[in-house]
Design a protein around this motif. Sequence first.
Motif: not given
Length: 236
Positions: A70-75, A111-117, A120-124, A163-170
Amino acid sequence: MLQIILLNSMDQRAFPNPYKDYDGTAASVQEFLDPTGKLSEAFTHRLSAKINELLQHMEVGLKTADPRDGTVYTGWAGIALLYLHLFNVYEDAAFLQKALEYVSRSLKSLDRRSFTFLCGDAGPLAIAAVIYHKLQKVEDSEECVNRLLQLYPLVGKVDTRIPDEMLYGRIGYLYALAFVNEQFRHEKIPKQYMQQILELRGLWVSIKKQWKLTMPIAFKDKALTTVQVTTTGSAA
């Protein structure tokens, strides 16, 4: 003001451009622009036809896509974002309905674990909030915004392992908040959420001052290019 300057390129990662460079004359763009400087009717028709062709090709491929992604990246959320963009450009309600269809699939896969756009869940949640807002489904939109803000404790805590990056961070979470505000065209997400995260990592002071940074861009350990980033002015 943010200024990005391409310093050098270390790898060719683009399709060849078969068209001549613009030389300042009307003749060099008459195939694409009308006398007023807008895209010509013929070229607009060609673009629309190609977009529809590519969308049909994509829809066929989606029949075998991973139903759990369900991700933005590949889903599914990435497909929803595409249709949302097409709606913003063409204002065709059919695109918005397709965006709703795909983001609904994405919301079932959080998945309620990852928070990035992107990953993770933040994007959807951010994309769904915007789609519901444009469909005037106020309660559904508010629910998605609230669920997006419920991820804040995962991001806003002092934890050097994040981390502070885009894929998996703040930064990935910050982008989701900024995306909602940009699409709503007002401060739907209070600015203090973003400011607190930036202050947590000591980034707010840097952004409020002028600074210059030269950094390499790489993907999977392969150098692509080098850019220079300069900011001026206050972010307050």
